[in-house]
Design an enzyme around this catalytic site. Structure first.
Site, PDB file in Angstrom:
ATOM      1  N   GLU A 158     -11.168   3.779   3.087  1.00 32.35           N
ATOM      2  CA  GLU A 158     -10.171   4.570   2.359  1.00 32.35           C
ATOM      3  C   GLU A 158     -10.341   4.276   0.877  1.00 32.35           C
ATOM      4  OE1 GLU A 158      -6.158   4.100   3.796  1.00 32.35           O
ATOM      5  OE2 GLU A 158      -6.511   5.458   5.480  1.00 32.35           O
ATOM      6  N   GLN A 179      -5.430   2.023  14.941  1.00 30.08           N
ATOM      7  CA  GLN A 179      -4.269   2.559  14.213  1.00 30.08           C
ATOM      8  C   GLN A 179      -3.482   3.575  15.039  1.00 30.08           C
ATOM      9  OE1 GLN A 179      -5.433   4.270  10.456  1.00 30.08           O
ATOM     10  NE2 GLN A 179      -3.348   4.759   9.821  1.00 30.08           N
ATOM     11  N   ASP A 195       0.847  -1.183   0.000  1.00 28.45           N
ATOM     12  CA  ASP A 195       0.000   0.000   0.000  1.00 28.45           C
ATOM     13  C   ASP A 195       0.889   1.242   0.000  1.00 28.45           C
ATOM     14  OD1 ASP A 195      -2.444   1.192  -0.116  1.00 28.45           O
ATOM     15  OD2 ASP A 195      -2.788   1.181   2.039  1.00 28.45           O
ATOM     16  N   TYR A 252       0.460   2.281  15.709  1.00 29.99           N
ATOM     17  CA  TYR A 252       1.237   2.481  14.489  1.00 29.99           C
ATOM     18  C   TYR A 252       2.670   2.948  14.697  1.00 29.99           C
ATOM     19  CZ  TYR A 252       1.484   7.573  13.699  1.00 29.99           C
ATOM     20  OH  TYR A 252       1.801   8.899  13.770  1.00 29.99           O
ATOM     21  N   HIS A 294      -4.428  13.657   0.882  1.00 31.70           N
ATOM     22  CA  HIS A 294      -4.713  12.784   2.030  1.00 31.70           C
ATOM     23  C   HIS A 294      -3.554  12.833   3.027  1.00 31.70           C
ATOM     24  CE1 HIS A 294      -5.955   9.249   4.346  1.00 31.70           C
ATOM     25  NE2 HIS A 294      -4.754   8.744   4.151  1.00 31.70           N
TER      26      HIS A 294
END
Lengths: 430, 430
Positions: free
Chosen positions: A202, A243, A130, A247, A137
């Protein structure tokens, strides 16, 4: 050759305003009840069974070999054949499905109503990467996670990407089970465990890798097109609360790996050719890409003009017969890097790409409200709820909500094509 | 049953101090010249060809089915059968290879000198996840990357992990091409492109997933052992200069994906059973794991006591006939989370694990100098070079350097077992 930009098909439904006119011819893996999955091509509201066309003796030579490579119900071996095989198949399909085809009678029984078919993943996905090339964004999210430092210093040099989970990529229509995990409640020092309360979508473009490279070799930007088989839509479902807590320092993990949904049709690079355009000019002051990312032809025609849309349908909206609410209208022109630059960057260290690998573009938001590709951005992290015609509001997704991604390419004098849908409905946590 | 802790084999070499006594019986995929890869078991300095044993009619029932599942040259289908099949095969091999075996004459021709065989990846790796459970490594690296904040607030709650690249995992002995990439030279604001100048190793334990789970389901800690097939050594080669520039905000990518090397033998969970021990007590003040990560039996016996070693051999050392230089002597007891906790965490969000998935533990460093599992830690980011008997010094790896990982399990009254080697030699960048 009848590959004219406005040529018509004898399959009448293909000649309207749908996603799949003669000019599109996306490939996929479908099955009818009690049948093994096999390769088909979407035309109008129907699917042409390519294995059956093969059995009917209507493919020869390179085209025959190409369709034989789809046996077993995945396109990996077909992708591995590269551009030549794909173009040959496309040209033959343009003949067979064009309005002047001599084979209408033979082909009609091999067409199946798409509504009666099940679509599968088109390929066995080896690795899924990804990227993060949607710069608006990146700015929007950067502001929320790092108000002092929205766009990190590497962003305009490095096509940022990370490895994603391949095992949980599913085709459109697969339900999305709300994930459980650790989150840090606001104002607390210790995490809690439970269902995510900040479930999000997303909006991404998916890129299918065709021919691979050997480990240790790199793919230059100028050769990248040879390695790109096609495109799809990708919903990189994200649990924002999980997240935020997990993360650092190694990136998103369980907040994404519960499922990712893709549209099942592979829109080929050839079908998208008329919608190529110049890479949008970098703003004044932005650095030039390093040499290994720079190619004049890629800059002149390596971007795509694809309109992207996200719709939300809640259970109450269904009960009230309300139309889906458009959350996002965006475009692939918001990509800061081209797909060729992504391929070149990914392989510059010698990393092996393989047929059937999938890339995600990262979320493709525009700069304006209405163009944001996630609820995180739309609601500013849950602070500004979306109001729906049903009288409901949404900060993040609730159980029963369905998200629908769509894409459309338009250009004067050329038949418009679409990607088909990428849908998913949220189920309550176990 | 002759599964005694000190039982001997009629394969004489297995009864010494090597890695592969009768008690180990690791499985792998090997080939001899012009032969297709097939499943074998390591015994002493030899490999027993299990497909040939099958053809000789020496496997029945569940064991026969287990070995049939290895056909095609990968262990994925065998892993999918779970613990029962693995244990049945082990028990049969203990009979066949034990010193009182009735089948020595039939089996001798099916043994091949390991030195004449090529070892392959034991399974097709679907997804590869790299954890970060070596707490001393996390502290050491944290100090270098974030002096103010070495151990992030989530570390003692979350078994931190991230997705790695599966396509470039290779078996021991594969050369390591020095990667090229973007780096930010000290004192500069703009990156440069070129071969990595800070190439490093990372000493890790690899974990092979056996039975998988369905998407949406979770695997509790107490059931995780059913899903773990075995173990290997893993060298997570790392380009520190590329890593430092690329890793924010989504984690390491090209700094790792050029290659990862594993030892090719799958040391089964059963072989490691005698070396299980209690999870080391958490230091005073550390939080209790959240409920989904907590299991009394796992705390009492879910850790492993495996001694780990890293050796460096430079070209000059070879020329001078010098022995390899030991860089690291560490132990799996430095893992802050057990492998069962890693499995439970990975699947708690419903992420599907599949047979043949691979986990890395993350770098396993001890707290003391001499126990650090990477040059980054040993040389303090290149500031304190290692001095070698050849008169050379190393801050990071140079072309021609070879790194060798080894592992050894020792316990009084039990035959010691090892993992075989995990080697890789650096080649100059293309």
């Amino acid at each position: 050759m009848n590959q004219s930009a406005l040529a018509r098909s004898w399959v009448e439904h293909a000649n309207g305003h749908g996603d799949f006119p003669l000019q599109n011819l996306p490939l996929g893996i479908f099955s009818r009840k009690d049948q093994a999955p096999r390769c088909g091509v979407a035309i109008g509201d129907a699917i042409l069974d390519l294995e059956a066309v093969l059995a009917a003796g209507l493919f020869d030579g390179q085209v025959r070999a190409a369709v034989e490579a789809t046996r077993g119900g995945t396109l990996n071996a077909f992708f591995a054949l590269g551009r030549g095989a794909r173009v040959a198949l496309r040209e033959r399909l343009l003949e067979l499905l064009g309005e002047h085809s001599e084979h209408q009678a033979a082909l009609k029984p091999l067409l199946h109503a798409a509504s009666e078919c099940q679509l599968h993943l088109p390929a066995r996905i080896g690795d899924y990467t990804d990227f993060y090339v949607g710069i608006e964004h990146a700015k929007n999210v950067g502001k929320l996670f790092r108000p002092d430092n929205p766009l990190l210093p590497n962003y305009k040099y490095v096509p940022i990407g990370y490895h994603g989970r391949a095992s949980t990529i599913r085709p459109s229509g697969t339900d999305v089970r709300r994930p459980k995990g650790q989150t840090l409640p606001a104002g607390q020092n210790e995490p809690s465990f439970g269902p995510s309360a900040r479930l999000d979508y997303e909006l991404e473009l998916g890129i299918w890798i065709g021919q691979g490279n050997d480990m240790g070799d790199s793919i230059p930007v100028a050769e990248a097109a040879e390695h790109i088989a096609g495109f799809c839509l990708l919903n990189d479902w994200s649990a924002r609360d999980i997240q935020a807590w997990e993360y650092q320092p190694l990136g998103p993990f369980l907040s994404k790996s519960f499922i990712s949904t893709i549209s099942p049709w592979v829109v080929t690079a050839e079908a998208l050719e008329p919608f190529r355009c110049a890479q949008p000019a970098r703003p004044e002051g932005d650095p030039q890409p390093l040499a290994y990312l720079l190619d004049k032809r890629d800059q002149a025609g390596g971007a795509f003009d694809i309109e992207l849309e996200v719709l939300l349908l809640t259970e109450r909206m269904c009960e009230q017969n309300l139309p889906a609410h458009r959350l996002t209208l965006s475009n692939t022109l918001s990509m800061y890097w081209t797909v060729a630059q992504m391929v070149a960057h990914h392989s510059v260290n010698g990393c092996q790409l393989q047929p059937g690998d999938l890339f995600g573009s990262g979320t493709l938001s525009g700069a304006q409200p209405g163009q944001f590709g996630s609820l995180l951005e739309i609601t500013q992290g849950g602070k500004e709820p979306v109001e729906l015609a049903s009288g409901e509001v949404r900060k993040f997704l609730e159980d029963g909500d369905e998200i629908i991604l769509r894409a459309r390419c338009k250009r004067d004098g050329v038949a418009s094509i679409g990607f088909g849908e990428c849908r998913g409905k949220i189920l309550a946590a176990h």
